[in-house]
Scaffold this motif. Structure first.
Motif, short mmCIF file in Angstrom:
data_model
loop_
_atom_site.label_atom_id
_atom_site.label_comp_id
_atom_site.label_asym_id
_atom_site.label_seq_id
_atom_site.Cartn_x
_atom_site.Cartn_y
_atom_site.Cartn_z
N GLN A 37 0.81 -1.33 0.19
CA GLN A 37 -0.11 0.14 0.14
C GLN A 37 0.75 1.27 0.09
O GLN A 37 0.58 2.19 -0.85
CB GLN A 37 -0.71 -0.09 1.35
CG GLN A 37 -1.88 -1.21 1.30
CD GLN A 37 -2.83 -1.18 2.48
OE1 GLN A 37 -2.46 -0.48 3.42
NE2 GLN A 37 -3.74 -1.93 2.51
N ARG A 38 1.92 1.21 0.92
CA ARG A 38 2.90 2.38 0.84
C ARG A 38 3.42 2.50 -0.51
O ARG A 38 3.43 3.78 -1.08
CB ARG A 38 4.01 2.21 1.86
CG ARG A 38 3.30 2.26 3.35
CD ARG A 38 4.15 2.28 4.47
NE ARG A 38 3.70 2.37 5.86
CZ ARG A 38 4.33 1.92 6.78
NH1 ARG A 38 5.93 1.78 6.62
NH2 ARG A 38 4.05 2.17 8.16
N LEU A 39 3.87 1.49 -0.98
CA LEU A 39 4.54 1.57 -2.33
C LEU A 39 3.71 1.97 -3.63
O LEU A 39 4.21 2.70 -4.12
CB LEU A 39 5.19 0.16 -2.87
CG LEU A 39 6.02 0.05 -4.03
CD1 LEU A 39 7.10 1.23 -3.96
CD2 LEU A 39 6.58 -1.49 -4.28
N GLN A 40 2.38 1.66 -3.40
CA GLN A 40 1.59 2.16 -4.44
C GLN A 40 1.37 3.69 -4.15
O GLN A 40 1.24 4.29 -5.22
CB GLN A 40 0.20 1.14 -4.18
CG GLN A 40 -1.08 1.88 -4.75
CD GLN A 40 -0.77 1.34 -6.36
OE1 GLN A 40 -0.47 0.06 -6.66
NE2 GLN A 40 -0.86 2.24 -7.48
N ALA A 41 1.17 4.11 -3.04
CA ALA A 41 1.24 5.43 -2.92
C ALA A 41 2.46 6.30 -3.38
O ALA A 41 2.20 7.40 -4.03
CB ALA A 41 1.00 5.81 -1.34
N LYS A 42 3.48 5.83 -3.23
CA LYS A 42 4.70 6.33 -3.54
C LYS A 42 4.64 6.27 -5.07
O LYS A 42 5.08 7.28 -5.99
CB LYS A 42 6.12 5.61 -3.23
CG LYS A 42 6.26 5.81 -1.66
CD LYS A 42 7.58 5.10 -1.33
CE LYS A 42 7.66 5.55 0.17
NZ LYS A 42 9.29 4.96 0.84
N VAL A 43 4.26 5.15 -5.77
CA VAL A 43 4.24 5.24 -7.18
C VAL A 43 3.38 6.01 -7.97
O VAL A 43 3.44 6.79 -8.79
CB VAL A 43 3.94 3.48 -7.68
CG1 VAL A 43 3.75 3.62 -9.09
CG2 VAL A 43 5.23 2.70 -7.37
N ASP A 44 2.16 6.17 -7.03
CA ASP A 44 1.21 7.06 -7.76
C ASP A 44 1.67 8.75 -7.64
O ASP A 44 1.42 9.44 -8.57
CB ASP A 44 -0.20 7.02 -6.96
CG ASP A 44 -0.77 5.80 -7.09
OD1 ASP A 44 -0.54 4.95 -8.02
OD2 ASP A 44 -1.56 5.31 -6.03
#
Length: 261
Positions: A120-127
């Motif tokens: 979830q954190r990585l998804q937020a960073k990617v976004d």
């Protein structure tokens, strides 16, 4: 060798910097982040799959444990204490396996929660990186377009430079052709070159033109001399006219003298 190596690295770095497009680099970085996010998600799915398999094994062992417990009770009710003891022994072994599986299940469940949070954190960073990437790409494209427009207006771009050189070469060739055409006309007029079409003047005509030009100059020179001579003659005529006026008076006075005599 160290100097050559450093020079080679400097040249290679400069060539790479010239060939590098920041937009392509950002897209490549974003693609790598997506691949990393995909790996994390795959890891979460693998952990969840292992947890689910443990749950199935736990359910199966718990079912077997319940079954052995029922069998031991039935054997004890029938007076078969030995069978009941065997059933309870097997149930105890299964219970140990259940305990181990429950420990593994708890561990996998914790790992799954950690991986899910990391995904979830990585998804937020990617976004966030995608938004920043698109912003940087738009800014870079606008700056590049503005730079090209400025270079076009100032004439320092490669395309406009080539156009300017082409125009300069065309002007130089035009001036060269004009000079050549003028030189050929002068040579034809002077008779140094022959005109195969027959439209040019021959030697006699050219000589007559030169003579006529020379005679015109002579006539103009004579006219100027005549004007200058005419001015001096008019002054001389005026002096002579005054002398003639005085001469008749003297002649008129002399007859009277003779008459008196």
């Amino acid at each position: 060798m160290k100097r050559m190596g450093m020079l080679f690295r400097a040249k290679a770095n400069k060539a790479l910097d010239r060939a590098e497009d920041p937009r392509e680099t950002l897209d490549y970085s974003y693609q790598k982040q997506l691949e990393l996010l995909q790996k994390v998600r795959r890891g979460v799915a693998d952990v969840a799959t292992s947890r689910k398999r443990l749950e199935l094994q736990l359910n199966q062992l718990q079912g077997q444990s319940s079954k052995l417990e029922d069998q031991g009770r039935k054997a004890l009710a029938l007076g078969r204490e030995d069978l009941a003891r065997e059933a309870l022994s097997r149930r105890a072994a299964l219970q140990q396996q259940v305990t181990d599986l429950e420990t593994q299940h708890t561990t996998l469940q914790g790992e799954e929660e950690k991986l899910t949070l990391a995904a979830q954190r990585l998804q937020a960073k990617v976004d966030a990186f995608r938004t920043k990437k698109e912003t940087i790409k738009a800014t870079y494209t606008a700056a590049q377009a503005q730079t090209r427009i400025g270079e076009a207006f100032s004439g320092i771009s490669e395309e406009m430079g080539d156009v300017g050189l082409a125009v300069q070469r065309a002007e130089d060739k035009t001036q060269q052709l004009q000079a050549r055409a003028g030189a050929i006309d002068e040579l034809l007029a002077s008779g140094a070159l022959d005109d195969p079409t027959g439209t040019a003047k021959d030697d006699i005509a050219a000589e007559l033109d030169r003579l006529s030009g020379g005679s015109d100059v002579e006539l103009e020179l004579q006219r100027m001399k005549a004007e200058l001579a005419g001015g001096s003659s008019s002054s001389q005529q005026a002096i002579e006219g005054g002398a003639q006026d005085s001469a008749p008076q003297s002649q008129q006075s002399s007859p009277h003298k003779f008459d008196k005599q």
